[in-house]
Scaffold this motif. Structure first.
Motif, PDB file in Angstrom:
ATOM      1  N   ASP A  88     -77.166  -6.154 -38.294  1.00 56.34           N
ATOM      2  CA  ASP A  88     -76.955  -4.801 -37.790  1.00 56.34           C
ATOM      3  C   ASP A  88     -76.133  -4.863 -36.496  1.00 56.34           C
ATOM      4  N   PRO A  89     -75.521  -3.750 -36.105  1.00 57.93           N
ATOM      5  CA  PRO A  89     -74.653  -3.741 -34.921  1.00 57.93           C
ATOM      6  C   PRO A  89     -75.348  -4.208 -33.643  1.00 57.93           C
ATOM      7  N   GLN A  90     -76.625  -3.894 -33.473  1.00 50.89           N
ATOM      8  CA  GLN A  90     -77.342  -4.298 -32.264  1.00 50.89           C
ATOM      9  C   GLN A  90     -77.504  -5.823 -32.200  1.00 50.89           C
ATOM     10  N   THR A  91     -77.786  -6.444 -33.329  1.00 51.33           N
ATOM     11  CA  THR A  91     -77.926  -7.897 -33.379  1.00 51.33           C
ATOM     12  C   THR A  91     -76.599  -8.577 -33.069  1.00 51.33           C
ATOM     13  N   LEU A  92     -75.517  -8.059 -33.647  1.00 53.00           N
ATOM     14  CA  LEU A  92     -74.189  -8.623 -33.376  1.00 53.00           C
ATOM     15  C   LEU A  92     -73.820  -8.470 -31.908  1.00 53.00           C
ATOM     16  N   ALA A  93     -74.046  -7.275 -31.351  1.00 48.38           N
ATOM     17  CA  ALA A  93     -73.706  -7.031 -29.947  1.00 48.38           C
ATOM     18  C   ALA A  93     -74.493  -7.959 -29.027  1.00 48.38           C
ATOM     19  N   ALA A  94     -75.763  -8.179 -29.330  1.00 43.49           N
ATOM     20  CA  ALA A  94     -76.583  -9.076 -28.511  1.00 43.49           C
ATOM     21  C   ALA A  94     -76.042 -10.501 -28.564  1.00 43.49           C
ATOM     22  N   ARG A  95     -75.649 -10.941 -29.735  1.00 44.00           N
ATOM     23  CA  ARG A  95     -75.128 -12.312 -29.868  1.00 44.00           C
ATOM     24  C   ARG A  95     -73.793 -12.467 -29.151  1.00 44.00           C
ATOM     25  N   VAL A  96     -72.940 -11.453 -29.216  1.00 49.20           N
ATOM     26  CA  VAL A  96     -71.657 -11.510 -28.513  1.00 49.20           C
ATOM     27  C   VAL A  96     -71.897 -11.586 -27.002  1.00 49.20           C
ATOM     28  N   ARG A  97     -72.867 -10.819 -26.492  1.00 39.31           N
ATOM     29  CA  ARG A  97     -73.229 -10.906 -25.066  1.00 39.31           C
ATOM     30  C   ARG A  97     -73.698 -12.321 -24.713  1.00 39.31           C
ATOM     31  N   GLU A  98     -74.519 -12.920 -25.576  1.00 36.02           N
ATOM     32  CA  GLU A  98     -74.995 -14.284 -25.342  1.00 36.02           C
ATOM     33  C   GLU A  98     -73.833 -15.279 -25.312  1.00 36.02           C
ATOM     34  N   LEU A  99     -72.899 -15.135 -26.252  1.00 34.27           N
ATOM     35  CA  LEU A  99     -71.735 -16.026 -26.284  1.00 34.27           C
ATOM     36  C   LEU A  99     -70.901 -15.876 -25.020  1.00 34.27           C
ATOM     37  N   GLY A 100     -70.682 -14.634 -24.586  1.00 33.31           N
ATOM     38  CA  GLY A 100     -69.924 -14.393 -23.358  1.00 33.31           C
ATOM     39  C   GLY A 100     -70.599 -15.034 -22.159  1.00 33.31           C
ATOM     40  N   ALA A 101     -71.917 -14.909 -22.074  1.00 32.37           N
ATOM     41  CA  ALA A 101     -72.661 -15.512 -20.969  1.00 32.37           C
ATOM     42  C   ALA A 101     -72.578 -17.035 -21.029  1.00 32.37           C
ATOM     43  N   GLN A 102     -72.655 -17.600 -22.217  1.00 33.52           N
ATOM     44  CA  GLN A 102     -72.580 -19.059 -22.366  1.00 33.52           C
ATOM     45  C   GLN A 102     -71.194 -19.579 -21.983  1.00 33.52           C
ATOM     46  N   ILE A 103     -70.151 -18.884 -22.418  1.00 31.89           N
ATOM     47  CA  ILE A 103     -68.782 -19.287 -22.050  1.00 31.89           C
ATOM     48  C   ILE A 103     -68.617 -19.193 -20.537  1.00 31.89           C
ATOM     49  N   THR A 104     -69.129 -18.113 -19.930  1.00 26.52           N
ATOM     50  CA  THR A 104     -69.060 -17.956 -18.477  1.00 26.52           C
ATOM     51  C   THR A 104     -69.744 -19.126 -17.780  1.00 26.52           C
ATOM     52  N   ALA A 105     -70.915 -19.516 -18.239  1.00 28.19           N
ATOM     53  CA  ALA A 105     -71.652 -20.626 -17.632  1.00 28.19           C
ATOM     54  C   ALA A 105     -70.924 -21.959 -17.839  1.00 28.19           C
ATOM     55  N   ASP A 106     -70.413 -22.182 -19.039  1.00 29.32           N
ATOM     56  CA  ASP A 106     -69.768 -23.458 -19.359  1.00 29.32           C
ATOM     57  C   ASP A 106     -68.455 -23.667 -18.608  1.00 29.32           C
ATOM     58  N   TYR A 107     -67.732 -22.590 -18.334  1.00 29.03           N
ATOM     59  CA  TYR A 107     -66.406 -22.707 -17.727  1.00 29.03           C
ATOM     60  C   TYR A 107     -66.347 -22.115 -16.326  1.00 29.03           C
ATOM     61  N   ARG A 108     -67.503 -21.936 -15.681  1.00 25.20           N
ATOM     62  CA  ARG A 108     -67.582 -21.377 -14.325  1.00 25.20           C
ATOM     63  C   ARG A 108     -66.598 -22.094 -13.407  1.00 25.20           C
ATOM     64  N   GLY A 109     -65.804 -21.324 -12.658  1.00 22.74           N
ATOM     65  CA  GLY A 109     -64.862 -21.908 -11.709  1.00 22.74           C
ATOM     66  C   GLY A 109     -63.504 -22.224 -12.293  1.00 22.74           C
ATOM     67  N   SER A 110     -63.325 -21.990 -13.584  1.00 19.07           N
ATOM     68  CA  SER A 110     -62.040 -22.292 -14.226  1.00 19.07           C
ATOM     69  C   SER A 110     -61.504 -21.057 -14.931  1.00 19.07           C
ATOM     70  N   PRO A 111     -60.224 -20.794 -14.773  1.00 21.61           N
ATOM     71  CA  PRO A 111     -59.642 -19.733 -15.592  1.00 21.61           C
ATOM     72  C   PRO A 111     -59.548 -20.235 -17.037  1.00 21.61           C
ATOM     73  N   ILE A 112     -59.680 -19.343 -17.986  1.00 20.09           N
ATOM     74  CA  ILE A 112     -59.601 -19.760 -19.391  1.00 20.09           C
ATOM     75  C   ILE A 112     -58.596 -18.890 -20.140  1.00 20.09           C
ATOM     76  N   CYS A 113     -58.147 -19.411 -21.240  1.00 21.71           N
ATOM     77  CA  CYS A 113     -57.287 -18.668 -22.157  1.00 21.71           C
ATOM     78  C   CYS A 113     -58.044 -18.542 -23.472  1.00 21.71           C
ATOM     79  N   VAL A 114     -58.296 -17.310 -23.866  1.00 20.53           N
ATOM     80  CA  VAL A 114     -58.992 -17.042 -25.123  1.00 20.53           C
ATOM     81  C   VAL A 114     -57.920 -16.799 -26.180  1.00 20.53           C
ATOM     82  N   ILE A 115     -57.993 -17.558 -27.263  1.00 16.33           N
ATOM     83  CA  ILE A 115     -56.977 -17.468 -28.316  1.00 16.33           C
ATOM     84  C   ILE A 115     -57.607 -16.893 -29.574  1.00 16.33           C
ATOM     85  N   GLY A 116     -57.000 -15.832 -30.088  1.00 17.85           N
ATOM     86  CA  GLY A 116     -57.470 -15.208 -31.319  1.00 17.85           C
ATOM     87  C   GLY A 116     -56.452 -15.388 -32.430  1.00 17.85           C
TER      88      GLY A 116
END
Length: 95
Positions: A17-45
């Motif tokens: 459901d949309p709420q489950t997906l949105a929660a997981r996307v927030r978790e991924l964003g937080a994890q990427i923020t933690a993993d790459y703290r202090g570094s600019p990143i390039c997100v490629i789609g």
């Protein structure tokens, strides 16, 4: 629990459901923020299917970032993959 039916197509079952997906996307964003703290990143789609997901994801990444897109195809004008991946639109930045 029975899967809800998609509001767009009645013959498609919704897996998440949309709420489950949105929660997981927030978790991924937080994890990427933690993993790459202090570094600019390039997100490629990969065009064009990643656009909406990528937009949702980068909203939850609290880092300096840039976005790039690459187009790839293995189908050409056919309906089955040739097995050979071709770049149809390349990155604009040197990564």
């Amino acid at each position: 629990m029975q899967n809800p039916v998609s509001p767009w197509r009645k013959d498609v079952d919704v897996l998440f459901d949309p709420q489950t997906l949105a929660a997981r996307v927030r978790e991924l964003g937080a994890q990427i923020t933690a993993d790459y703290r202090g570094s600019p990143i390039c997100v490629i789609g990969i065009l064009k299917g990643s656009v909406l997901f990528m937009a949702d994801l980068v909203r939850h990444i609290d880092l300096p970032l840039s976005c790039e897109f690459i187009g790839i195809s293995s189908y050409g004008d056919d309906t089955e993959s040739s097995g050979v991946v071709q770049i149809t639109s390349d990155l604009t930045q040197n990564i």
